[in-house]
Design a protein around this motif. Structure first.
Motif, PDB file in Angstrom:
ATOM      1  N   PRO A   1       0.793  -1.234  -0.046  1.00  0.00           N
ATOM      2  CA  PRO A   1       0.013   0.055  -0.100  1.00  0.00           C
ATOM      3  C   PRO A   1       0.839   1.404   0.038  1.00  0.00           C
TER       4      PRO A   1
ATOM      5  N   SER B   1       0.863   3.452   2.083  1.00  0.00           N
ATOM      6  CA  SER B   1       1.423   3.802   3.354  1.00  0.00           C
ATOM      7  C   SER B   1       2.486   3.076   3.856  1.00  0.00           C
TER       8      SER B   1
ATOM      9  N   THR C   1      -0.127   0.489  -4.202  1.00  0.00           N
ATOM     10  CA  THR C   1      -1.729   0.292  -4.496  1.00  0.00           C
ATOM     11  C   THR C   1      -2.330   1.657  -3.512  1.00  0.00           C
ATOM     12  N   GLY C   2      -3.424   2.116  -4.128  1.00  0.00           N
ATOM     13  CA  GLY C   2      -4.136   2.684  -3.083  1.00  0.00           C
ATOM     14  C   GLY C   2      -5.094   2.030  -2.206  1.00  0.00           C
ATOM     15  N   LYS C   3      -5.776   2.680  -1.475  1.00  0.00           N
ATOM     16  CA  LYS C   3      -6.888   1.970  -0.509  1.00  0.00           C
ATOM     17  C   LYS C   3      -7.729   0.921  -1.026  1.00  0.00           C
ATOM     18  N   LYS C   4      -8.286   1.088  -2.161  1.00  0.00           N
ATOM     19  CA  LYS C   4      -9.045   0.431  -2.797  1.00  0.00           C
ATOM     20  C   LYS C   4      -8.337  -0.511  -3.722  1.00  0.00           C
ATOM     21  N   GLY C   5      -7.298  -0.400  -3.723  1.00  0.00           N
ATOM     22  CA  GLY C   5      -6.551  -1.376  -4.959  1.00  0.00           C
ATOM     23  C   GLY C   5      -6.052  -0.798  -6.072  1.00  0.00           C
TER      24      GLY C   5
ATOM     25  N   ASP D   1      -8.029  -0.889 -10.955  1.00  0.00           N
ATOM     26  CA  ASP D   1      -7.521  -1.560  -9.773  1.00  0.00           C
ATOM     27  C   ASP D   1      -6.511  -2.659 -10.109  1.00  0.00           C
TER      28      ASP D   1
END
Length: 323
Positions: free
Chosen positions: A210, A212, A233-237, A303
């Motif tokens: 992620p 983060s 990737t972002g929070k939702k993939g 995604d």
């Protein structure tokens, strides 16, 4: 010594093709128009080395949307002439234009009012006089040091055949799906028909972290999955970026404070990606064009759903860069 000789041969053959290119005129357009107007097939004929080149030209035409057959001049004079229909066009190949077996056949073909296109290195030859159109493949010299073995001349003839095939392909608006229909079997057909989702790695096999995460986390994932890259990737993939082995090596050599580098600094944003429902051929084309070995696979929403590695596409030799 052999390497230098090889380079000289290749230079001579390149010189020959350049000469053919420079001499190309309106007769090429006339030949294409003649074939386009043909309601049946293009019959390719020639003997010896010209015959072998003719077989390849015929095969290329067939696979790219121009129906063709190869006719051996001697067999034609012993019955195979019955294969030629009045609506066909004949493509006759002879560098000298004075091949007896071929010219005897062409006299019989002209009696049937069949149009002839010649590929010839002598526009003042018997073959050229038989032909409605002559494609001139005259070359300055053969690569053979004796000037006897057909070398540059056969290369030039083959190149002219390829030029015809590609011009016809373009005029007919021949597409990749048409090519696939003509190659339903074999490794080439398999490569073109396989969807990306069938060969991609998915699930926990996909190297990803992620946004983060730390760069150390990304390196750990890179080592664990051993595919040469890790996606960010972002929070939702959503696919945000990529970090490759090469990126890590370059940062190690350029940054003294490597451990302080953030993932956002290290990654390349908006990496190349392909949709899972596209074909493996499309993925190979992207990899070849951009000289990369891994490609992200995304859903219609952008995604991350998988990864393609060149090795997965190559498999056991079933896939090749042919695009």
């Amino acid at each position: 010594m052999s390497r230098h000789l090889a380079k000289e041969v290749l230079s001579i053959e390149a010189e020959g093709i350049q000469a053919v290119r420079d001499n190309l005129g309106e007769e090429f357009e006339q030949a294409v128009n003649l074939i386009m107007a043909c309601p049946s097939r293009l019959v390719v004929t020639g003997i010896g080395k010209s015959g072998l080149v003719g077989q390849k030209i015929s095969a290329t035409l067939n696979s790219t949307g121009t129906p063709s057959l190869f006719l051996h001049p001697v067999e034609a004079m012993h019955g195979d002439l019955g294969m030629v229909a009045a609506t066909d066009v004949v493509l006759a190949i002879s560098y000298s234009g004075e091949t007896p077996e071929l010219n005897r056949l062409l006299a019989s073909i002209r009696e049937r009012s069949i149009q002839i296109i010649a590929i010839c290195g002598n526009t003042d030859s018997t073959l050229s006089r038989h032909a409605a159109v002559t494609l001139n493949v005259a070359i300055p010299r053969e690569a053979c040091p004796l000037g006897l073995a057909p070398t540059t001349s056969t290369t030039a003839t083959l190149a002219m055949g390829d030029a015809l095939a590609v011009a016809l392909l373009n005029r007919k608006h021949f597409k990749a799906e048409d090519f696939r229909r003509n190659h339903p079997g074999g490794s080439l057909g398999a490569r073109l028909k396989v969807a990306v989702r069938e060969v991609m790695l998915a699930g926990n096999k996909v190297p990803q972290v992620p946004m983060s995460a730390s760069l150390a986390d990304a390196v750990a994932e890179l080592n664990a999955k051993n595919l040469g890259a890790v996606f960010v990737t972002g929070k939702k993939g959503a696919l945000l970026g990529i970090v490759t082995d090469g990126d890590i090596r370059r940062m190690l050599s350029a940054r003294q404070n490597f451990l302080e580098v953030t993932l956002a600094e290290a990654m390349t944003p908006h990496p190349l990606a392909i949709a899972s429902d596209l074909m493996a051929a499309d993925a190979l084309s992207i990899m070849q064009q951009h000289e990369i070995t891994v490609l992200a696979v995304i859903s219609g929403q952008g995604d991350l759903v998988g990864i393609l590695h060149l090795h997965d596409l190559l498999g056991k030799g079933e896939f090749r860069f042919l695009i």
